[in-house]
Design a protein around this motif. Structure first.
Motif, mmCIF file in Angstrom:
data_model
loop_
_atom_site.group_PDB
_atom_site.id
_atom_site.type_symbol
_atom_site.label_atom_id
_atom_site.label_comp_id
_atom_site.label_asym_id
_atom_site.label_seq_id
_atom_site.Cartn_x
_atom_site.Cartn_y
_atom_site.Cartn_z
ATOM 1 N N ARG A 44 46.216 37.792 34.158
ATOM 2 C CA ARG A 44 46.252 39.159 34.669
ATOM 3 C C ARG A 44 45.161 40.019 34.028
ATOM 4 O O ARG A 44 44.808 39.833 32.865
ATOM 5 C CB ARG A 44 47.629 39.773 34.471
ATOM 6 N N GLU A 53 47.977 48.492 30.576
ATOM 7 C CA GLU A 53 48.496 47.240 30.009
ATOM 8 C C GLU A 53 49.697 47.428 29.086
ATOM 9 O O GLU A 53 50.521 46.532 28.971
ATOM 10 C CB GLU A 53 47.368 46.494 29.284
ATOM 11 N N ASN A 54 49.785 48.594 28.454
ATOM 12 C CA ASN A 54 50.889 48.729 27.492
ATOM 13 C C ASN A 54 52.181 49.231 28.140
ATOM 14 O O ASN A 54 53.149 49.484 27.459
ATOM 15 C CB ASN A 54 50.468 49.618 26.323
ATOM 16 N N ARG A 55 52.201 49.364 29.457
ATOM 17 C CA ARG A 55 53.424 49.831 30.120
ATOM 18 C C ARG A 55 54.176 48.720 30.830
ATOM 19 O O ARG A 55 55.185 48.964 31.478
ATOM 20 C CB ARG A 55 53.069 50.914 31.140
ATOM 21 N N ILE A 56 53.647 47.529 30.754
ATOM 22 C CA ILE A 56 54.252 46.444 31.532
ATOM 23 C C ILE A 56 55.533 45.942 30.883
ATOM 24 O O ILE A 56 55.543 45.582 29.708
ATOM 25 C CB ILE A 56 53.250 45.274 31.690
ATOM 26 N N VAL A 57 56.596 45.960 31.651
ATOM 27 C CA VAL A 57 57.846 45.363 31.190
ATOM 28 C C VAL A 57 58.214 44.207 32.116
ATOM 29 O O VAL A 57 58.500 43.111 31.678
ATOM 30 C CB VAL A 57 58.977 46.406 31.157
ATOM 31 N N LYS A 78 48.354 56.528 35.352
ATOM 32 C CA LYS A 78 48.273 57.678 34.449
ATOM 33 C C LYS A 78 47.817 58.928 35.178
ATOM 34 O O LYS A 78 48.197 60.031 34.864
ATOM 35 C CB LYS A 78 47.215 57.411 33.377
ATOM 36 N N GLN A 90 51.819 36.979 32.933
ATOM 37 C CA GLN A 90 50.766 36.377 32.142
ATOM 38 C C GLN A 90 51.168 35.001 31.659
ATOM 39 O O GLN A 90 50.331 34.168 31.343
ATOM 40 C CB GLN A 90 50.446 37.301 30.951
ATOM 41 N N THR A 91 52.457 34.770 31.597
ATOM 42 C CA THR A 91 52.927 33.556 30.944
ATOM 43 C C THR A 91 53.452 32.533 31.946
ATOM 44 O O THR A 91 54.158 31.613 31.591
ATOM 45 C CB THR A 91 54.047 33.915 29.959
ATOM 46 N N ILE A 146 23.194 33.461 45.122
ATOM 47 C CA ILE A 146 23.336 32.344 46.048
ATOM 48 C C ILE A 146 24.728 31.702 45.934
ATOM 49 O O ILE A 146 25.367 31.379 46.930
ATOM 50 C CB ILE A 146 22.177 31.358 45.768
ATOM 51 N N VAL A 149 27.449 34.120 47.410
ATOM 52 C CA VAL A 149 27.380 34.225 48.870
ATOM 53 C C VAL A 149 27.917 32.948 49.512
ATOM 54 O O VAL A 149 28.628 32.976 50.502
ATOM 55 C CB VAL A 149 25.941 34.517 49.333
ATOM 56 N N ARG A 150 27.588 31.826 48.907
ATOM 57 C CA ARG A 150 28.090 30.566 49.437
ATOM 58 C C ARG A 150 29.615 30.529 49.409
ATOM 59 O O ARG A 150 30.268 30.160 50.386
ATOM 60 C CB ARG A 150 27.545 29.395 48.607
ATOM 61 N N ASP A 153 31.107 32.754 51.980
ATOM 62 C CA ASP A 153 31.074 32.122 53.304
ATOM 63 C C ASP A 153 32.262 31.181 53.495
ATOM 64 O O ASP A 153 32.905 31.163 54.531
ATOM 65 C CB ASP A 153 29.761 31.349 53.465
ATOM 66 N N MET A 184 15.786 39.656 44.565
ATOM 67 C CA MET A 184 17.222 39.611 44.830
ATOM 68 C C MET A 184 17.416 39.747 46.324
ATOM 69 O O MET A 184 16.726 40.535 46.969
ATOM 70 C CB MET A 184 17.936 40.737 44.094
ATOM 71 N N LEU A 194 26.057 35.908 56.376
ATOM 72 C CA LEU A 194 27.520 35.902 56.457
ATOM 73 C C LEU A 194 28.042 36.395 57.802
ATOM 74 O O LEU A 194 29.168 36.065 58.198
ATOM 75 C CB LEU A 194 28.108 36.741 55.320
#
Lengths: 265, 217, 93
Positions: A44, A53-57, A78, A90-91, A146, A149-150, A153, A184, A194
């Motif tokens: 995650r 991240e510190n609010r996840i229960v 927030k 995460q686990t 490259i 993009v590949r 596709d 580029m 594409l």
């Protein structure tokens, strides 16, 4: 009834998570009720990009397995009270969720929210199949490389096979000076290959790194080019016609390309 | 010198060090040791003896004493003079648990203390019904769930959940306490969003009136 | 190729090289050149050619490759078939 958008790319590291966080923020700014789902179970990241991240229960797997109610797992942003995050576990691994479960979850969420943005994991395996399940539309993120993009596709092909027609393209991390030097691929090159609709172009911008460090999406009030680009994309998602950013005011080449594409006069 | 001081027991990183100071007969020494062990039998049972020093005893008497400790109390003798070797990992796992369990972690005797050496990384979970001690850092995304207390001999940056089964006086202590989230029983807290003044000193978090309080120790 | 790049100027800018390579790769990717796919083509080719000549089906080879275009040096994907002919059929009709 809301809309489920899956943000995908095939290749990793092209900016799916950053894009998801910023489009969520951009849409919330427009007064939409938005939930962003981190479908990258086991890796995650959307939580840190949003600084939550510190609010996840509880997480997505808890919801799917019925350990908690959906509302308990939704984390309010927030800054925007109408923006919510459903974090990944995460686990656990990708197999903790099935495509059917994801579809049921998306169906439930789009009753409540205007937009459900699903941050898809890289790759084309189970995690990808889960993430696109129940999506109404798809957004493909690529960079002007490259390899990216590949993979884009390939992903477009897989999306179409999964009945997700007409995915929209976001070109991320375009380096204007390199495009100008011809080192580029430019927007035209990529659209040529594409052959899908362009939703937006996000210039390579150091502001992204800084904002990610802070856990504040760049679309949140930042005057940076990338922030502006993401806000514009959010508006396009709502159906508004927004002209493409003039990415380099001094650069005639880009302007010329846009002319070719019909984005500028 | 009093009699009970004539035999000294000392816990070291490698195990128990037993030092016999006075000149006693073998049986007398045995009696003194027995008396000490009976004060806290579960502590000494199965412990590793890293060193047995006794100036007064002959090599043979010493061997005999070691044998007796092993037979009577199931102690593992690992003193240099003995030459007996135990495997490295056995030493790590068995010994500190024995010492610490009864020293400062009185309440979770039945489950013991789980020791984890090394860095806990994102996605790794340590679950244990007793106390948990991490010798290393706990990175963001890693999670520790303990029925008892949690001690991190390193930087705690992940999630620590102490007292999962309702032990409300459980604590979380760390050399540096910077968790994403702290949970004690059913109370959850997180670090403030402005992360400017974070302590670099050891801190301990406890539950006081349903609120998690963090203080230095 | 580097030697040519020097003289080619604009058209051999690295982005054009990238684009060409990409196009080529995508033809392969999109064609899904599995053995089944090639076998299907092979089967159809045999059917057509057999009307005109007798060929050695076992020695016949068919594969995807890339080749230089005749007009310029641009690489393009190509389907190559190597079909050993045993003898021509008598075409009296």
């Amino acid at each position: 009834m809301g809309e489920v958008l899956v943000i995908t790319s095939g290749k990793g590291g092209v900016g799916k998570t950053t894009t998801t966080a910023n489009l969520g923020t951009g849409l919330a700014q427009l007064g939409k009720k938005v939930v962003v789902i981190d479908a990258d179970i086991g890796l995650r990241n959307l939580d840190v990009v949003l600084g939550l991240e510190n609010r996840i229960v509880y997480d997505l797997v808890d919801v799917v397995e019925g350990t908690c109610r959906l509302k308990q797992a939704l984390i309010k942003d927030k800054r925007y009270p109408e923006l919510f995050l459903l974090p990944a576990a995460q686990t656990r691994d990708k197999n903790a969720v099935s495509p059917e479960q994801m579809k049921a979850l998306n169906d439930e969420l789009k009753e409540i929210f205007d937009y459900v943005l699903v941050d898809c994991p890289a790759g084309i395996e189970q995690g990808f199949r889960n993430a696109i399940s129940g999506a109404d539309k798809a957004v493909v993120v690529t960079t002007p490389e490259i390899s990216a993009v590949r993979d884009a596709d390939r992903i477009i092909g897989l999306l179409e096979a999964a009945e997700l027609r007409n995915p929209k393209l976001i070109i991320n991390r375009l380096k204007i000076d390199m495009v100008r030097r011809g080192d580029m691929m430019n927007i035209e090159d990529m659209l040529d290959i594409l052959a899908i609709d362009l939703l937006g172009v996000v210039p390579d911008d150091q502001a992204i790194v800084i904002s990610t460090n802070r856990g504040e999406p760049v679309a949140d009030g930042s005057m940076s080019q990338a922030g502006q680009a993401f806000r514009n994309i959010a508006r396009r998602i709502t159906g508004e016609e927004v002209p493409f950013l003039d990415l380099d005011l001094q650069d005639n080449l880009v302007h010329r390309l846009k002319k070719i594409l019909g984005f500028a006069k | 010198m009093e009699e009970n001081k004539s035999v000294e027991f000392k816990g070291t990183g490698q195990g128990l060090a037993i030092r016999v100071h006075l000149y006693h007969e073998n049986q007398q020494i045995k009696d003194i040791i027995q008396q000490r062990i009976n004060e806290n039998p579960s502590f000494y049972k199965g412990a590793t003896v890293a060193d047995l020093t006794c100036e007064s005893l002959s090599e043979t008497s010493k061997k005999e004493l070691e044998q007796w400790l092993a037979d009577e109390y199931g102690m593992i003798i690992n003193s240099k003079s003995n030459g007996a070797r135990i495997k490295q990992d056995e030493e790590k796992n068995i010994l500190p648990r024995q010492i610490l369990k009864n020293d400062s972690f009185e309440e979770n005797k039945e489950y013991g203390t789980k020791f984890v050496e090394g860095t806990l990384r994102s996605g790794q979970i340590i679950e244990h019904p007793g106390d948990v001690v991490i010798i290393g850092d706990v990175n963001p995304g890693a999670e520790i769930s303990a029925g008892g207390n949690i001690v991190v001999m390193g930087i705690l940056r992940g999630i620590a959940h102490a007292g999962i089964h309702g032990k409300t006086d459980a604590f979380v202590a760390a050399s540096v306490l910077q968790p994403t989230q702290l949970r004690i029983h059913q109370t959850i807290t997180r670090s403030p969003d402005d992360v400017l003044d974070r302590s670099k000193n050891p801190e301990i978090a406890k539950l006081k009136d349903q609120i998690i309080c963090v203080e230095p120790f | 190729m580097d030697f040519f790049k020097f003289f080619m100027g604009e058209s051999k800018k690295s982005k054009n090289v990238a684009k060409e390579r990409l196009k080529l790769v995508l033809v392969h990717d999109r064609a899904d050149c599995s053995q089944d796919f090639l076998d299907a083509i092979k089967g159809d080719l045999i059917k057509v050619i057999s009307d005109y000549m007798v060929i050695d089906e076992n020695e016949m080879e068919i594969r995807m490759t890339r080749t230089k275009r005749d007009t310029d040096d641009t690489m393009i994907p190509a389907l190559v078939a190597n079909i050993p002919i045993k003898h021509m059929k008598d075409r009296k009709r």
